[in-house]
Design a protein around this motif. Sequence first.
Motif, PDB file in Angstrom:
ATOM      1  N   TRP A   1       6.319   5.293  -2.141  1.00  0.00           N
ATOM      2  CA  TRP A   1       7.054   4.379  -3.006  1.00  0.00           C
ATOM      3  C   TRP A   1       6.091   3.629  -3.910  1.00  0.00           C
ATOM      4  O   TRP A   1       5.089   3.082  -3.457  1.00  0.00           O
TER       5      TRP A   1
ATOM      6  N   ASN B   1      15.046  -1.255   2.572  1.00  0.00           N
ATOM      7  CA  ASN B   1      14.689  -0.840   3.927  1.00  0.00           C
ATOM      8  C   ASN B   1      15.357   0.471   4.308  1.00  0.00           C
ATOM      9  O   ASN B   1      14.747   1.340   4.951  1.00  0.00           O
TER      10      ASN B   1
ATOM     11  N   ARG C   1      13.497   3.293   2.609  1.00  0.00           N
ATOM     12  CA  ARG C   1      12.155   3.477   3.175  1.00  0.00           C
ATOM     13  C   ARG C   1      12.221   4.069   4.576  1.00  0.00           C
ATOM     14  O   ARG C   1      11.461   4.988   4.919  1.00  0.00           O
TER      15      ARG C   1
END
Length: 403
Positions: free
Chosen positions: A157, A146, A149
């Motif tokens: 990704w 997380n 990202r």
Amino acid sequence: MHRNPFSDEELAGRVAKLRAGMDERGLDAALVSTPENIFYLTGLDHWGYFAPHLLIVPAEGDMMLVTRAMERVSIDRYVRNARFEGHTDSESAADLAVRVFRDRFHARDRSLAVAEVVREEVSDLGVKSSVGVETWSAGFSFGFGNALRDTLPDVEWRDITGLVDEMRLVKSPAEQALMRAAARVTDAAVEAAVAAISDGAAERDVVAECHAAMIRAGGDAPGFGPFIRPGARLGEEHTTWGDGQYSAGEPVFLELSGCVARYHAPIGRLVHVGSISDEDAAMAETAKAAFNAVVGALEPGQRASDVYAAWQGVVDAAGLSHYRRHHCGYAVGIGVPPSWTGGNRVTGLRADSDMEIRAGMSFHVLSWLMGTGKGDYFLSNPVLLTDKGAEILTETDFGPIVK
């Protein structure tokens, strides 16, 4: 844990193969977080993998290894093909990885905080980078993912789980030599454990002799085990020794592996204390025949399902057609604690697997016939498939072993 076992040429070939796979997928970089895969690509063998490690592999140029700052000495000493990037314990590996990634792919000032970069410059990053990440990795937590990202929104990704794992299935000559060395340690450990087992022997004393023999034979700390426990606790799968004593009339379960430079050669046996029943002795012959059928079926071009079918065929012919197993073995080689299976998944010789068998593969082959209703026995050995055929790496007798 005291040397890098691989030559520069060996490591360069592996990285080149990974980059070829990245090129096929159109990737600008790969983020490798599985400890076994980082070891495979760099040779870093230590116990620091309990904390996140991230190997950033760009399509070209230097690799970067992100981990805790306190690991600098070990990484500087043993890792020759990647630049060290260490973070303090007041920040996370993801914080540092984001900075390194931005510097490498977006040429940003390293002195800027991540929050400032995200707030002020996200609109100026330009074309998205395509980055592969091992989403199914014990070294890549939900929070880690997380953080990457959320702070790198302009990255596309892509999941590359299994890309390096697939490379590891076929062992090079150097790796095969390490597995044979591990098998010698395995044999020494089994010999010591069996010698210590007797009516009244303390469980702790048996495993102490086993561990000592492993170390004296040149072994390193194995990924897990040894698993040595009484038959009454057989079904516990991954538990070890206790505070009890072994008694005549019961079997002792023994499954362990020698380890040399992270390579493992697992073995398994049942050791009968005092005597063995006629039913169990007969089942031992079936188990041995089924094991040999697996070894005979391990040929290049075969499928894992074909190998399992060879095992099941012997079992069926013995009148045990009701008996099924989830596999008759699994791929083995590199193992980082807490396992010797090569990561958080098991690549098994299963009835439903279409994995192609190739020369250079190595397996922990198991012939497990427990709870059949007609007798019980178990044996397993490490098997390496070479250009000359399947090679059983250990020399320990197939048994039955009665102490």
